[in-house]
Design a protein around this motif. Structure first.
Motif, short mmCIF file in Angstrom:
data_model
loop_
_atom_site.label_atom_id
_atom_site.label_comp_id
_atom_site.label_asym_id
_atom_site.label_seq_id
_atom_site.Cartn_x
_atom_site.Cartn_y
_atom_site.Cartn_z
N TRP A 7 0.82 -1.22 0.00
CA TRP A 7 0.00 0.00 0.00
C TRP A 7 0.85 1.26 0.00
N GLY A 8 1.98 1.23 0.66
CA GLY A 8 2.86 2.41 0.62
C GLY A 8 3.40 2.70 -0.75
N VAL A 9 3.84 1.63 -1.40
CA VAL A 9 4.35 1.79 -2.78
C VAL A 9 3.23 2.25 -3.70
N ALA A 10 2.03 1.71 -3.53
CA ALA A 10 0.90 2.11 -4.38
C ALA A 10 0.58 3.58 -4.21
N ALA A 11 0.72 4.09 -2.98
CA ALA A 11 0.46 5.52 -2.75
C ALA A 11 1.40 6.40 -3.54
N LEU A 12 2.68 5.98 -3.56
CA LEU A 12 3.66 6.76 -4.32
C LEU A 12 3.32 6.75 -5.81
N VAL A 13 2.94 5.56 -6.29
CA VAL A 13 2.59 5.44 -7.71
C VAL A 13 1.39 6.30 -8.05
N ILE A 14 0.39 6.32 -7.17
CA ILE A 14 -0.83 7.11 -7.46
C ILE A 14 -0.50 8.59 -7.50
N VAL A 15 0.32 9.05 -6.57
CA VAL A 15 0.69 10.48 -6.56
C VAL A 15 1.38 10.86 -7.87
N ALA A 16 2.33 10.02 -8.29
CA ALA A 16 3.05 10.35 -9.52
C ALA A 16 2.11 10.32 -10.72
N ALA A 17 1.18 9.38 -10.76
CA ALA A 17 0.26 9.30 -11.91
C ALA A 17 -0.65 10.52 -11.97
N ILE A 18 -1.14 10.96 -10.83
CA ILE A 18 -2.01 12.15 -10.81
C ILE A 18 -1.25 13.37 -11.29
N GLY A 46 -1.95 7.30 7.82
CA GLY A 46 -0.66 7.75 8.30
C GLY A 46 -0.34 9.12 7.74
N GLN A 47 0.93 9.27 7.38
CA GLN A 47 1.36 10.56 6.84
C GLN A 47 2.28 10.31 5.67
N ILE A 48 2.07 11.10 4.54
CA ILE A 48 2.92 11.02 3.37
C ILE A 48 3.35 12.43 3.00
N GLU A 49 4.65 12.53 2.74
CA GLU A 49 5.20 13.86 2.40
C GLU A 49 6.24 13.69 1.31
N TRP A 50 6.44 14.82 0.54
CA TRP A 50 7.57 14.90 -0.40
C TRP A 50 8.00 16.34 -0.51
N GLN A 51 9.22 16.50 -0.94
CA GLN A 51 9.76 17.86 -1.03
C GLN A 51 9.51 18.48 -2.40
N LEU A 65 8.96 12.14 -7.94
CA LEU A 65 8.87 12.63 -6.57
C LEU A 65 10.25 12.54 -5.93
N GLN A 66 10.61 13.59 -5.19
CA GLN A 66 11.91 13.62 -4.55
C GLN A 66 11.73 13.70 -3.03
N ARG A 67 12.64 12.97 -2.36
CA ARG A 67 12.66 12.95 -0.89
C ARG A 67 11.26 12.65 -0.32
N VAL A 68 10.78 11.49 -0.70
CA VAL A 68 9.46 11.06 -0.27
C VAL A 68 9.59 10.37 1.09
N SER A 77 7.58 2.54 8.17
CA SER A 77 8.24 3.83 7.97
C SER A 77 9.09 3.68 6.74
N ALA A 78 8.88 4.57 5.71
CA ALA A 78 9.60 4.42 4.44
C ALA A 78 10.13 5.77 3.97
N ARG A 79 11.32 5.74 3.36
CA ARG A 79 11.93 6.93 2.75
C ARG A 79 12.51 6.51 1.41
N ALA A 80 12.46 7.45 0.45
CA ALA A 80 13.06 7.17 -0.85
C ALA A 80 13.57 8.49 -1.42
N ASP A 81 14.75 8.42 -2.03
CA ASP A 81 15.31 9.64 -2.63
C ASP A 81 14.51 10.04 -3.87
N ASP A 82 14.21 9.05 -4.74
CA ASP A 82 13.50 9.35 -5.98
C ASP A 82 12.50 8.25 -6.28
N VAL A 83 11.32 8.70 -6.78
CA VAL A 83 10.32 7.77 -7.27
C VAL A 83 9.90 8.26 -8.66
N ASP A 84 10.19 7.47 -9.67
CA ASP A 84 9.84 7.82 -11.05
C ASP A 84 8.71 6.91 -11.51
#
Length: 1008
Positions: A7-18, A46-51, A65-68, A77-84
């Motif tokens: 579900w965390g990974v899916a959230a990142l994917v949805i944000v990028a797609a939108i 929970g909480q999701i943030e990116w810079q 997305l950078q610094r997610v 608890s997850a952190r990633a430098d880049d999500v393309d």
């Protein structure tokens, strides 16, 4: 955990797609970004943030997305430098967003443990857990990314609950319309590299994966492992894992399988090939305590392991192949298990089918059940073993008192049927086992040849040993032994069957028991015993029978204990004899019984070499007689019946020519009458007649014993002279009978001593025996004597007299030819002694006075040694015709083992001697002072002393002499003038009746 990560990974994917669809100009504002983050956070719980969010249409539409950062409390608890996220262009132009690929760089994921623990009573369903984790991801991928590439690079995932930390994780996933393909490469804190490749089907969630694992270390004490395996599931029935691998040098190869079923317990199995037992023991020592009982290990073992993984887990180990061995500290041999199976649970260990060896001994079909807990116990055990006694004997010698056994050989097959014990109380062990000997041989120091056991069996338990037809043999003897030996007590109950005794064994037994050779039974003989029983504080009992070849059958029922023998029944039966005898000897009761008919030839036919030629039936005893004598209560003594013996030849039994010519016993309740008993022993007739009256404090005897003459030497066994042995303590008292026995014999002769005639009587009381010898003459000397014996002492007194009787024959007879002196003698001696036989010479007391006149001395060592001193007189006359003398006299007393010579005198024409001193009767410590007087007719002797006095009108020269040593051949030494004592001179004066005193001149007045 997998579901939350998805579900965390899916959230990142949805944000990028939108972002790609709506456009960066619509969402990349603080207000819009905050709104999106707030909605996504609410959706995720929970909480999701990116810079920053960047959207590009060229070269292909994508969002970055950078610094997610994603925080889901209690989940991950997850952190990633880049999500393309890349979208397909054509669907995008038509207003539909389809993800072409997703790439995540250097993510860090920490997954928390599950928040709500599963109820203890709810069984774990691995398929349900699998579907719950995989199905949402599969549906999301199928819906949002039906044909998409996912890529994760340099990820780190932390699972602290395991604890497991994945690092350098690179993963690639490719989705399609019907499933997803996945490839993973990662390292962790447990392994160096993990490679996995698999596929998940959307339709039924079935999956398959191939896994390679290198450098796996689950414990720092274990070497690194290498695994290759396959995972698969149909998502309905089970999840299955199959793997192969190695564990350093600990084992060459291993294969394992794991099955997690939808229902039922998980099951795992493994097969290990050639495990190094020495290395495994070294690892176990570092991990576990209490392994000091294992001294060393060697070799390799191959085994199969089965595990049932549930709350009440189960494990099974089967040894497939082994050349391994362990050395136990308590045993000197190596223990090897070649095969076997062990089932292990939390509560017990079960072993079955164990097969192996202990040194040269082997065991098979061993089974055991060990119950674990606070007090572990062996609940059951069984098995079979073959014990090689040559191996076990040296070790057993150090553990048990086996000094009397020199060697053991052969095998013993042991079948353990049952065993149980508590390990904290090993002495309370209970067991049942059957031991079967196979050519067993035991060499005992007490036996002349090895004892062999070749057949039969022994059933052994902690309480007893039960023997079943154990075939025992030694030399030419054999028997089948059955019965029981109880450990408590102990107590022995045995029986013997098919026994046979040959000549060699019989001769050894007789020699051991010091039985005369004449009593050697005829062999071979057959024997059996219905019962042989023994227990502490109880007699040894036997009910046995013996069959003699060509002789009678003998059956005996007896009981023996120290100081008492009960021959309850001795039956002798053949074609003519049929008799039953009984006897009790020892203790307070003396019993004897006879009934039936017994021929002498029946007795002789039992012996190997009966002495002499038997005439006819060799006599017969017939009748019925019973005697009971109670020493403690004599009034209860009884006798009844009659026994008649006619010409019974006892020669075969006693070893001498003995004929019981006739005996007639008649008994009633009050008396036993001996009409006449005639015995001929070596042709010496002895008769006994009389009566024994019963009742009162003791039986009363009134009997007469007569013989025309008895040679004692012919009555005694060869090599055992009379008086050779004396018991340390007499058990005669109180006397069993009282009364009077008259004795009369024409003569009694022992060696060269002959008493002729002998007449006396013996008076018996309970605590006293009086012997009165009215008439006895030996060596021409009359010596009536009397004696009194009591429990405390023995006193003997005698008076010996002679009046002007020739003494030559008496001296030669009494001294064994040591003295040969003629002449007539007057003798009077009043003597007494007391105590044991060995003390009677020492305790001899009394006085003696003897005078011998007008004879010749032909043999007398004392006189000869004195007269031969310095050629005083020639001995030729004594040797030829004797040394003439006028008189010899001696007077003295006996005390302390010696004769004290008060004064002694020897008078002859050539010399006179005065003697005083001590004659040792026990040894060589005699000491005599002698004054030798020389008459004028004797040549002058050097060293002689002139004695001044009125000696027939002249003087006498004298020589003082010291005599010492053994009186039978004394040492003679001349002395000086000072040795002449007044006592010696007084003997001369009194004996010769001199009118004046004799004086020895002063030494200075002696002639030079």
């Amino acid at each position: 955990m997998v579901k939350r990560l998805a579900w965390g990974v899916a959230a990142l994917v949805i944000v990028a797609a939108i972002a790609v669809v709506v456009g960066v100009h619509l969402i990349d504002t603080p207000a819009v970004r905050a709104e999106i983050q707030a909605r996504l956070s609410a959706a995720l719980g929970g909480q999701i943030e990116w810079q920053a969010l960047e959207v590009r249409l060229l070269p292909a539409p994508h969002g970055e997305l950078q610094r997610v950062r994603i925080e889901i409390p209690g989940a991950l608890s997850a952190r990633a430098d880049d999500v393309d996220v890349y979208l397909r262009l054509w669907p995008l132009l038509r207003g539909r967003a389809e993800i072409a690929s997703v790439s995540v760089s250097r993510p860090e994921v920490r997954i928390a443990a599950a928040g709500k623990p599963q109820k203890e009573d709810t069984p774990f369903d691995p398929l349900a857990a699998y579907r719950a984790a995989v199905e949402p991801v599969a549906r999301a991928l199928q819906k949002f990314a039906p044909d998409t590439q996912f890529r994760i690079e340099a990820a780190e995932i932390d699972l602290p609950a395991v604890p497991l930390r994945l690092r350098d994780l690179n993963a690639t996933a490719s989705t399609s319309g019907d499933g997803v393909d996945l490839q993973v490469d990662a390292a962790s804190n447990y392994w160096q590299r993990l490679r996995a490749k698999g596929r998940l089907a959307y339709a039924d969630l079935s999956a398959r994966a191939d896994v390679e694992l290198d450098g796996l270390v689950v414990d720092r004490e274990l070497p690194a492992a290498r695994l290759r395996g396959e995972l698969r599931t149909d998502a309905k029935t089970a999840i299955e894992v199959a793997a192969e691998g190695t564990l350093g040098t600990l084992f060459h190869a291993a294969s394992a399988k794991l099955r997690l079923p939808a229902t039922g317990a998980p099951h795992a199995s493994a097969e290990i090939s050639a495990a190094d037992l020495a290395q495994a023991l070294a690892i176990a020592r570092r991990k576990l305590s209490g392994l000091d009982a294992i001294e060393s290990a060697e070799g390799r073992v191959s085994a199969r392991v089965e595990l049932v993984l549930q709350e009440r887990w189960q494990a099974g180990v089967q040894v497939l192949k082994s050349d391994a061995a362990v050395k136990l500290a308590a045993l000197p041999w190596k223990l090897s298990v070649h095969a076997g199976h062990a089932a292990i649970t939390q509560s017990e260990i079960r072993v079955r089918g164990a097969r192996g060896s202990l040194g040269d001994s082997s065991f098979t079909e061993v089974a055991a059940q060990v119950e674990l807990g606070k007090r572990p116990r062996l609940a059951a055990a069984s098995g079979q073993a073959t014990l090689r006694l040559e191996q076990w004997f040296p070790w057993l010698q150090k553990q048990l008192p086996l000094e009397e056994i020199s060697a053991l050989s052969g095998n013993v097959e042991v079948a353990l049927q049952r065993m149980a014990l508590r390990f904290d109380r090993p002495a309370d062990v209970t067991f049942d086992a059957v031991a079967t000997p196979r050519q067993v041989s035991a060499t005992l120091k007490a036996l002349p040849a090895p004892l062999s056991v070749t057949a039969g069996s022994a059933q052994v338990s902690a309480a007893q040993v039960r023997l079943d037809r154990l075939a025992v043999a030694m030399l030419d003897a054999k028997a089948l032994v059955s019965g029981t030996v109880a450990m408590k007590g102990p107590k022995v109950e045995l029986s013997l069957a098919e026994g046979a005794l040959g000549e060699k064994a019989m001769q050894w037994a007789l020699a051991r028991a010091e039985v005369p050779a004449r009593l050697e039974p005829k062999t071979p003989l057959r024997f059996s015993a219905k019962r042989i029983a023994w227990a502490p504080q109880a007699p040894l009992q036997a009910d046995a029978s013996v069959d003699f070849d060509g002789g009678p059958a003998v059956a005996a029922l007896l009981a023996w204990q120290p100081d008492k023998l009960e021959l309850r029944r001795l039956a002798i039966k053949d074609a003519r004899s049929d008799a039953v005898l009984g006897a009790t000897v020892g203790g307070e009761l003396l019993q004897a019984s006879f009934s039936g008919t017994l021929y002498g030839r029946s007795l002789a036919s039992m012996l190997r070499r009966p002495l002499g030629e038997l005439q006819g039936d060799a006599g017969v005893a017939r009748g019925k007689l019973r005697l009971n004598f109670d020493r403690k209560q004599p009034e209860r003594s009884v006798a009844e019946g009659r026994l008649r013996v006619d010409a019974l030849d006892l020669t075969p039994l006693v070893g001498a020519k003995a004929l019981l010519r006739s005996v007639d016993f008649t008994a009633d309740s009050s008396s036993l009458r001996i009409g006449e008993a005639l015995l001929e022993w070596e042709e010496q007739p002895i008769s006994l007649r009389g009566e024994i009256r019963l009742g009162g404090q003791a039986p009363v005897i009134d009997a007469r014993l007569e013989s025309s003459g008895v040679v004692v030497d012919r009555l005694l066994p060869a090599g055992k002279p009379a008086g050779a042995e004396e018991p340390k303590q007499s058990k005669l008292w109180p006397l069993p009978v009282t009364g009077r026995v008259e004795v009369r014999a024409g003569f009694v002769q022992y060696q060269h001593y002959r008493i002729e005639p002998l007449q006396g009587s013996l008076l018996l009381e309970r605590e006293r025996a009086d012997l009165v010898v009215k008439e006895a003459r030996m060596c021409g000397v009359s010596f009536p004597l009397s004696g009194v014996a009591t429990p405390e002492d023995v006193v003997v007194s005698a008076q010996i007299t002679m009046k002007d009787e020739p003494i030559a024959q008496a001296l030669r007879c009494l001294t064994g030819e040591a003295l040969d002196i003629t002449g007539n003698a007057d003798l009077r001696a009043d003597l007494s002694t007391r105590g044991a036989r060995a003390d009677r010479v020492r305790n001899l007391a009394g006085t003696a006075q003897v005078e011998v006149r007008n004879g010749r001395v032909k043999k007398f060592a004392l006189l000869g040694n004195i007269l031969s001193l310095r050629n005083i007189a020639s001995l030729e006359k004594m040797q030829e015709s004797g040394f003439p003398y006028r008189s010899m006299s001696a007077k003295g007393s006996f005390a302390n083992g010696a004769f004290l010579v008060e004064e002694g005198f020897f008078d002859s024409d050539a010399a006179r001697l005065a003697v005083t001193g001590r004659v040792d009767l026990l040894g060589a410590n005699s000491r005599l002072d002698v004054l030798l007087g020389l008459l004028t007719t004797v040549d002058r002797v050097a060293g002689a002393i002139p004695i001044i006095g009125d000696i027939f009108g002249g003087s006498m020269t004298a020589l003082p002499i010291a005599v010492s040593g053994d009186i039978r051949d004394p040492r003679v030494v001349p002395l000086g003038p000072r040795a002449v004592t007044d006592r010696l001179l007084g003997i001369f004066e009194r004996t010769l009746k001199l009118p004046g005193k004799l004086v020895v001149p002063l030494e200075k007045d002696l002639p030079r």
